[in-house]
Design a protein around this motif. Sequence first.
Motif, mmCIF file in Angstrom:
data_model
loop_
_atom_site.group_PDB
_atom_site.id
_atom_site.type_symbol
_atom_site.label_atom_id
_atom_site.label_comp_id
_atom_site.label_asym_id
_atom_site.label_seq_id
_atom_site.Cartn_x
_atom_site.Cartn_y
_atom_site.Cartn_z
ATOM 1 N N ALA A 1 -32.831 87.425 -55.614
ATOM 2 C CA ALA A 1 -34.294 87.422 -55.601
ATOM 3 C C ALA A 1 -34.841 86.863 -56.915
ATOM 4 O O ALA A 1 -35.880 86.190 -56.927
ATOM 5 N N ARG A 2 -34.131 87.126 -58.019
ATOM 6 C CA ARG A 2 -34.554 86.567 -59.302
ATOM 7 C C ARG A 2 -34.623 85.040 -59.258
ATOM 8 O O ARG A 2 -35.518 84.431 -59.843
ATOM 9 N N VAL A 3 -33.673 84.433 -58.597
ATOM 10 C CA VAL A 3 -33.640 82.968 -58.548
ATOM 11 C C VAL A 3 -34.905 82.439 -57.885
ATOM 12 O O VAL A 3 -35.581 81.547 -58.420
ATOM 13 N N VAL A 4 -35.234 82.991 -56.727
ATOM 14 C CA VAL A 4 -36.385 82.450 -56.001
ATOM 15 C C VAL A 4 -37.700 82.839 -56.668
ATOM 16 O O VAL A 4 -38.650 82.042 -56.694
ATOM 17 N N ILE A 5 -37.770 84.032 -57.228
ATOM 18 C CA ILE A 5 -38.999 84.445 -57.906
ATOM 19 C C ILE A 5 -39.232 83.584 -59.140
ATOM 20 O O ILE A 5 -40.330 83.048 -59.348
ATOM 21 N N ASP A 6 -38.209 83.433 -59.964
ATOM 22 C CA ASP A 6 -38.370 82.727 -61.226
ATOM 23 C C ASP A 6 -38.733 81.259 -61.010
ATOM 24 O O ASP A 6 -39.684 80.747 -61.601
ATOM 25 N N ILE A 7 -37.964 80.585 -60.166
ATOM 26 C CA ILE A 7 -38.253 79.168 -59.907
ATOM 27 C C ILE A 7 -39.584 79.028 -59.184
ATOM 28 O O ILE A 7 -40.411 78.165 -59.520
ATOM 29 N N PRO B 1 -37.425 101.292 -57.823
ATOM 30 C CA PRO B 1 -38.876 101.224 -58.052
ATOM 31 C C PRO B 1 -39.270 101.242 -59.522
ATOM 32 O O PRO B 1 -40.196 100.532 -59.917
ATOM 33 N N HIS B 2 -38.572 102.030 -60.352
ATOM 34 C CA HIS B 2 -38.972 102.107 -61.764
ATOM 35 C C HIS B 2 -38.670 100.818 -62.513
ATOM 36 O O HIS B 2 -39.177 100.604 -63.612
ATOM 37 N N ARG B 3 -37.852 99.940 -61.917
ATOM 38 C CA ARG B 3 -37.490 98.701 -62.584
ATOM 39 C C ARG B 3 -38.375 97.521 -62.200
ATOM 40 O O ARG B 3 -38.401 96.504 -62.890
ATOM 41 N N VAL B 4 -39.117 97.636 -61.087
ATOM 42 C CA VAL B 4 -39.764 96.458 -60.507
ATOM 43 C C VAL B 4 -40.777 95.822 -61.458
ATOM 44 O O VAL B 4 -40.693 94.619 -61.771
ATOM 45 N N ARG B 5 -41.729 96.594 -61.927
ATOM 46 C CA ARG B 5 -42.787 95.991 -62.741
ATOM 47 C C ARG B 5 -42.254 95.417 -64.050
ATOM 48 O O ARG B 5 -42.601 94.275 -64.405
ATOM 49 N N PRO B 6 -41.439 96.159 -64.810
ATOM 50 C CA PRO B 6 -40.922 95.549 -66.047
ATOM 51 C C PRO B 6 -40.036 94.336 -65.793
ATOM 52 O O PRO B 6 -40.034 93.394 -66.593
ATOM 53 N N GLU B 7 -39.298 94.339 -64.690
ATOM 54 C CA GLU B 7 -38.471 93.174 -64.375
ATOM 55 C C GLU B 7 -39.333 91.937 -64.131
ATOM 56 O O GLU B 7 -39.066 90.858 -64.662
ATOM 57 N N ILE B 8 -40.369 92.087 -63.323
ATOM 58 C CA ILE B 8 -41.221 90.940 -63.006
ATOM 59 C C ILE B 8 -41.957 90.456 -64.256
ATOM 60 O O ILE B 8 -42.077 89.239 -64.493
ATOM 61 N N ALA B 9 -42.423 91.381 -65.082
ATOM 62 C CA ALA B 9 -43.052 90.975 -66.337
ATOM 63 C C ALA B 9 -42.077 90.178 -67.192
ATOM 64 O O ALA B 9 -42.458 89.200 -67.849
ATOM 65 N N ARG B 10 -40.818 90.575 -67.162
ATOM 66 C CA ARG B 10 -39.786 89.850 -67.917
ATOM 67 C C ARG B 10 -39.623 88.426 -67.395
ATOM 68 O O ARG B 10 -39.593 87.465 -68.170
ATOM 69 N N CYS C 1 -43.482 91.243 -57.201
ATOM 70 C CA CYS C 1 -43.069 92.654 -57.191
ATOM 71 C C CYS C 1 -42.629 93.076 -55.800
ATOM 72 O O CYS C 1 -41.620 93.791 -55.639
ATOM 73 N N ASP C 2 -43.358 92.646 -54.796
ATOM 74 C CA ASP C 2 -43.032 93.017 -53.416
ATOM 75 C C ASP C 2 -41.688 92.435 -52.985
ATOM 76 O O ASP C 2 -40.874 93.126 -52.368
ATOM 77 N N VAL C 3 -41.431 91.166 -53.336
ATOM 78 C CA VAL C 3 -40.154 90.550 -52.978
ATOM 79 C C VAL C 3 -38.995 91.231 -53.702
ATOM 80 O O VAL C 3 -37.950 91.488 -53.108
ATOM 81 N N LEU C 4 -39.191 91.555 -54.978
ATOM 82 C CA LEU C 4 -38.112 92.211 -55.717
ATOM 83 C C LEU C 4 -37.834 93.602 -55.173
ATOM 84 O O LEU C 4 -36.681 94.038 -55.112
ATOM 85 N N LEU C 5 -38.862 94.300 -54.736
ATOM 86 C CA LEU C 5 -38.677 95.648 -54.202
ATOM 87 C C LEU C 5 -38.097 95.621 -52.794
ATOM 88 O O LEU C 5 -37.110 96.308 -52.508
ATOM 89 N N ARG C 6 -38.676 94.799 -51.913
ATOM 90 C CA ARG C 6 -38.261 94.825 -50.500
ATOM 91 C C ARG C 6 -37.024 93.991 -50.231
ATOM 92 O O ARG C 6 -36.139 94.406 -49.477
#
Length: 537
Positions: free
Chosen positions: A432-438, A469-478, A458-463
């Motif tokens: 999911a990181r690959v598709v979100i980041d690019i 759940p506690h990692r989603v927001r800080p991960e996406i901000a990163r 956030c929704d793609v990383l979670l679902r």
Amino acid sequence: MTPVFALCARYVTDSAALDPIAAGIRGVVDGFVDATDYGPDGYAARADLIRSTLARLAELPVTGAPDQRAAGHLRERLEAELAWLGTVDALSLRAQFGTLDAIRDSVEVLPHGSDDDWRNVAARLAAVPRMLAGWRDSLDALLDRGMPAARRQALETAALADRYGDGIHSPLLTEYADGPMADELAAAVEAAHAGYGDLATYLRHHYAPRATETDGAGAERYAVGARLSLGSDLDPAEAYAWGWEELRRVEAEMALEVDRIRPGATVEEAIALLNETEYVVGTDAYLAWLQERHDQALVTLQGTHFDIAEPLRRVQVTLAHGSAAGSAYYTGPSEDLRRPGRTWWPLGGRERFHTWGELTTVFHEGVPGHHLQIGACRVAGDQLSRFAKFSTVSGHSEGWALYAERLADELGWFTERGTRLGMLMGSAMRAARVVIDIGVHLDLPLPDGSRWTFDTACDVLLRRGRAQPHRVRPEIARYFGWPAQAISYKLGERAWLAAREAARARPDFELRSWHTKALALGPIGLDNLSLTLAELD
């Protein structure tokens, strides 16, 4: 020592003098310097050092394979870093693993033994306001040149600075107690906390109003980030399509694993079941569980699938109190091996820790992951240049760590209930990181034609990525603040697996030997990884 190896060693020494914060975190031992100059002159000096080193390298004779590898790696890394220094991303204004975290972590990794050690700790803390003031000057200089960072990253970093200013270093006062440095240490802690508070005010009220609302880096900056992270140029369209394909593949494998946990259950039902049964309560229990699993992996691997040098047969588990990081991370042994390799585990405000989902991260950060890979460089002796021992290519290192998780699965290590699902969920998150980041940074459409937003990511990383759940927001901000780093995991794993498959075609292939020789080569960009590792004797 050949002229090329001598130049590599000299660059590490000169670079450490200009950036002792980064050098200390990496484990370079070249004497203590209290602060890095994060002001415009400091960044200019680091760029000048790169240019002069590249000029000297171009004039040196290169003889033999070790020289060729050392020269090629030095040239590629310095050229990539020089290009990166010309972007706003070089100032690392990001909510995780940025300049602010580097300064904070540089205090944590210092020795805390003798009074002389504590004198260095106090000096580093006292220098925090000066370093942050220089950083503010650099941020202002780029604003004046029309090169703002994203407003989101400024506000996220301000919130982190507030958190640090509320007392991040106060536990040091309890640790040191009433020694002769107590008053000096207390004053330095107070100064550091005040410096964090001043930074938060600056970012929130001065920088953020002038920052850009756009999160995406765009094609030019993204290409620079990809080269720095991968040691390779990126075909973003191919990688984006492959990321979606890989995510679907992992999801299909997850469905089969869920059925083994409870026939007919959904992934969500399996997660809920495991969360109610596979956990430990309290930080002491969590620390004990982590250390036991690290130690067990070391004992199991030594002499079977790896040859682990004696100084590396220990990993120290550390709970990262106060960290805003969404995931665990690793710091390698120091050059003199006095400081052990450490894995750092953010608590995320939790008191209950779901162990079924964290075992795979033990293998990623510890053994056979980062600890073996980075540790192998530390103990390589004169077979590696000093620069290779302390530089990294994220695609190589994070790719290896994901390969380590895959290897643990191949070795049958995920026997405890739910742990293999945890490994697959980690793999889904990296896909999911690959598709979100690019997608975010290049503004590519999702499969349904919609566009990326922070909430969509956030929704793609979670679902789809199945992140906790506690990692989603800080991960996406990163990801939003660190263009092209998030893709290095899965694309690096793909390169390592391809290299192993190519090596398997040789009639004399033996996995333990291949692992040892592959790690002994040090960091390699993905441009050359498959070819280099396929040809190992």
